[in-house]
Scaffold this motif. Structure first.
Motif, PDB file in Angstrom:
ATOM      1  N   UNK A  47      -0.376   1.700  -0.125  1.00  0.00           N
ATOM      2  CA  UNK A  47      -0.111   2.430   0.341  1.00  0.00           C
ATOM      3  C   UNK A  47      -1.331   3.690  -0.562  1.00  0.00           C
ATOM      4  N   UNK A  48      -1.142   3.348  -1.691  1.00  0.00           N
ATOM      5  CA  UNK A  48      -1.717   4.398  -2.737  1.00  0.00           C
ATOM      6  C   UNK A  48      -3.124   4.316  -3.222  1.00  0.00           C
ATOM      7  N   UNK A  49      -3.674   2.787  -3.910  1.00  0.00           N
ATOM      8  CA  UNK A  49      -5.004   2.707  -3.931  1.00  0.00           C
ATOM      9  C   UNK A  49      -5.661   2.105  -2.436  1.00  0.00           C
ATOM     10  N   UNK A  50      -4.928   1.479  -1.219  1.00  0.00           N
ATOM     11  CA  UNK A  50      -5.462   0.986  -0.150  1.00  0.00           C
ATOM     12  C   UNK A  50      -7.261  -0.364  -0.255  1.00  0.00           C
ATOM     13  N   UNK A  51      -6.438  -0.971  -1.063  1.00  0.00           N
ATOM     14  CA  UNK A  51      -7.380  -2.060  -0.904  1.00  0.00           C
ATOM     15  C   UNK A  51      -8.118  -2.689  -0.259  1.00  0.00           C
ATOM     16  N   UNK A  52      -7.722  -2.972   1.212  1.00  0.00           N
ATOM     17  CA  UNK A  52      -8.684  -3.600   2.403  1.00  0.00           C
ATOM     18  C   UNK A  52      -9.678  -2.459   2.324  1.00  0.00           C
ATOM     19  N   UNK A  53      -9.893  -0.902   2.463  1.00  0.00           N
ATOM     20  CA  UNK A  53     -10.721   0.286   2.204  1.00  0.00           C
ATOM     21  C   UNK A  53     -11.293   0.440   1.789  1.00  0.00           C
ATOM     22  N   UNK A  54     -10.824   0.459   0.080  1.00  0.00           N
ATOM     23  CA  UNK A  54     -11.624   1.306  -0.644  1.00  0.00           C
ATOM     24  C   UNK A  54     -12.298  -0.229  -0.903  1.00  0.00           C
ATOM     25  N   UNK A  55     -11.928  -1.687  -1.291  1.00  0.00           N
ATOM     26  CA  UNK A  55     -12.127  -2.374  -2.367  1.00  0.00           C
ATOM     27  C   UNK A  55     -14.254  -2.641  -1.399  1.00  0.00           C
ATOM     28  N   UNK A  56     -14.030  -2.277  -0.351  1.00  0.00           N
ATOM     29  CA  UNK A  56     -15.393  -3.090   0.660  1.00  0.00           C
ATOM     30  C   UNK A  56     -16.183  -1.130   0.580  1.00  0.00           C
ATOM     31  N   UNK A  57     -15.609  -0.269   0.486  1.00  0.00           N
ATOM     32  CA  UNK A  57     -16.989   0.099   0.264  1.00  0.00           C
ATOM     33  C   UNK A  57     -17.598   0.739  -0.274  1.00  0.00           C
ATOM     34  N   UNK A  86       3.000  -5.607  -2.142  1.00  0.00           N
ATOM     35  CA  UNK A  86       1.877  -5.272  -2.204  1.00  0.00           C
ATOM     36  C   UNK A  86       1.179  -5.600  -3.008  1.00  0.00           C
ATOM     37  N   UNK A  87      -0.610  -5.180  -2.094  1.00  0.00           N
ATOM     38  CA  UNK A  87      -1.178  -6.413  -3.512  1.00  0.00           C
ATOM     39  C   UNK A  87      -2.432  -4.814  -3.716  1.00  0.00           C
ATOM     40  N   UNK A  88      -2.819  -4.353  -4.779  1.00  0.00           N
ATOM     41  CA  UNK A  88      -3.827  -3.294  -5.386  1.00  0.00           C
ATOM     42  C   UNK A  88      -4.806  -3.917  -5.821  1.00  0.00           C
ATOM     43  N   UNK A  89      -5.792  -2.541  -5.911  1.00  0.00           N
ATOM     44  CA  UNK A  89      -7.124  -2.345  -6.797  1.00  0.00           C
ATOM     45  C   UNK A  89      -6.948  -2.280  -8.523  1.00  0.00           C
ATOM     46  N   UNK A  90      -7.602  -2.559  -9.370  1.00  0.00           N
ATOM     47  CA  UNK A  90      -7.147  -2.052 -10.467  1.00  0.00           C
ATOM     48  C   UNK A  90      -7.040  -0.405 -11.221  1.00  0.00           C
ATOM     49  N   UNK A  91      -7.917   0.244  -9.746  1.00  0.00           N
ATOM     50  CA  UNK A  91      -7.996   1.421  -9.700  1.00  0.00           C
ATOM     51  C   UNK A  91      -6.413   2.482  -9.514  1.00  0.00           C
ATOM     52  N   UNK A  92      -6.256   1.657  -9.082  1.00  0.00           N
ATOM     53  CA  UNK A  92      -4.431   2.072  -8.408  1.00  0.00           C
ATOM     54  C   UNK A  92      -3.595   2.569  -9.346  1.00  0.00           C
ATOM     55  N   UNK A  93      -3.256   4.053  -8.961  1.00  0.00           N
ATOM     56  CA  UNK A  93      -2.595   5.043  -9.320  1.00  0.00           C
ATOM     57  C   UNK A  93      -0.952   5.300  -9.644  1.00  0.00           C
ATOM     58  N   UNK A  94      -0.527   3.828  -9.106  1.00  0.00           N
ATOM     59  CA  UNK A  94       0.862   3.705  -8.329  1.00  0.00           C
ATOM     60  C   UNK A  94       1.541   3.721  -9.947  1.00  0.00           C
TER      61      UNK A  94
END
Length: 360
Positions: free
Chosen positions: A70-80, A36-44
């Motif tokens: 599925x935790x930080x949902x990068x494709x959604x939250x990175x562009x919000x 998986x790939x994540x954002x910097x703020x991922x809680x995992x």
């Protein structure tokens, strides 16, 4: 792109450990042990340094074979849009006919400099230019509804008719009194990254991921074909597109009801209509499309028309694969194409198979 600079990666790894908010969307970290790939703020749970790779954009992470966390949902939250941008946009929506100044932003504890930088990065224009386009769009809609130029100009905050005329002509290429058409462009977020939707008064003419290859050429072609300028704004078609695309990604919609306004040759339009016959959860190949059109020798022409499609998802060119089942080219990227096919397969049917098309 994949980042290989060790010192830069060390900085980003520390940001991942600290869940640093300021790095949201700056980098994407691929975890080799989980895929998986994540954002910097991922809680995992944080991976070990030797088990991660860093990417500067989500497309590169997808192309490398990583799937969104599925935790930080990068494709959604990175562009919000961040909170301060949502606040600024809320002010515009509340008073669409008034100019929101830097002073107004500061009164709401919003930094004009940060807003300006965000708009330049994500829209290529300043916040004030964005507002001017929005106000002109509102004014043009009122002119079409029958209001006089004088009433529209002063009601929309312009200090003079000449000022309104100058702004209108600069943005649209025509004076307010002249019959004119504009193409509205709106940016919104999807689970696979942000998209642009463009629409005329008749329907949607473009729907593409913002990193789509040749996007600037598509914009230029549309302006030439419609003899119209592209300006930021919304209408019923852009709003419907955003709503229906959201329903598509959330598994609540399998067919689109959007009105389309898609200029092209007669052959291109016939191919696009045939593509729409490829059902949700199914795929086809170039040859089957050509045969269904009664032009079995036009495989290359069909492929070219498929590539010229400007309305992703709605005209489902992503459902066209190689005759051997391979993933053929896709403007939004092969990783997205694979994701879309698998998404539809999970929802529409258990198996993705070649779907014969009705011959004409």
């Amino acid at each position: 792109m994949k980042i290989t600079d060790i010192s830069q990666c060390d900085i980003w790894y520390q940001a991942l450990l600290n869940r640093a908010v300021e790095f949201t969307g700056v980098f994407f970290v691929g975890v080799k042990t989980t895929g998986v790939f994540c954002l910097s703020v991922c809680r995992a749970r944080k991976p070990k340094r030797e088990n991660v790779e860093f990417y500067s954009d989500l497309k590169s992470a997808l192309d490398a074979g990583f799937r969104p966390c599925k935790v930080c949902r990068p494709t959604e939250n990175a562009s919000t849009a961040p909170g301060y941008i949502e606040q600024a946009l809320a002010l515009v929506r509340q008073t669409p006919k008034q100019r929101i100044s830097d002073t107004d932003l500061r009164l709401h504890n919003i930094s004009p400099e940060r807003v300006r930088r965000w708009f330049l990065q994500h829209h290529g224009i300043t916040f004030q230019a964005f507002q001017r386009m929005q106000r002109v769009n509102v004014a043009l809609q009122e002119l079409k509804a029958g209001r006089t130029t004088t009433d529209v100009a002063f009601d929309n905050g312009y200090e003079s008719l000449s000022g309104f005329g100058y702004t209108c002509k600069k943005l649209t290429g025509s004076a307010p009194s002249e019959s004119q058409q504009v193409i509205l462009i709106h940016r919104f977020t999807t689970p696979l990254g942000p998209m642009f939707v463009c629409a005329t008064g008749r329907g949607v003419c473009l729907l593409e991921f913002v990193d789509r290859r040749m996007l600037e050429t598509e914009f230029s072609d549309l302006q030439r074909l419609f003899n119209a300028r592209i300006i930021a704004g919304e209408n019923e078609h852009t709003r419907q597109a955003q709503r229906e695309v959201g329903e598509y990604f959330s598994a609540q919609r399998q067919a689109f009801d959007l009105a389309l306004d898609t200029p092209g040759s007669e052959f291109q339009r016939s191919v696009w209509e045939k593509l729409k016959e490829v059902s949700f959860g199914q795929t086809a190949d170039y040859q089957s499309v050509a045969v269904a059109m009664g032009k079995p020798n036009a495989i290359r022409a069909v492929a070219s028309a498929n590539g010229a499609n400007r309305v992703a998802l709605v005209i489902p060119c992503h459902r066209i694969i190689g005759k051997d089942g391979s993933m053929t080219g896709y403007g939004g990227g092969i990783a997205r194409k694979k994701w879309l096919i698998e998404h539809e397969a999970r929802i529409g049917s258990k198996n993705v198979t070649l779907q014969p098309l009705a011959s004409e």
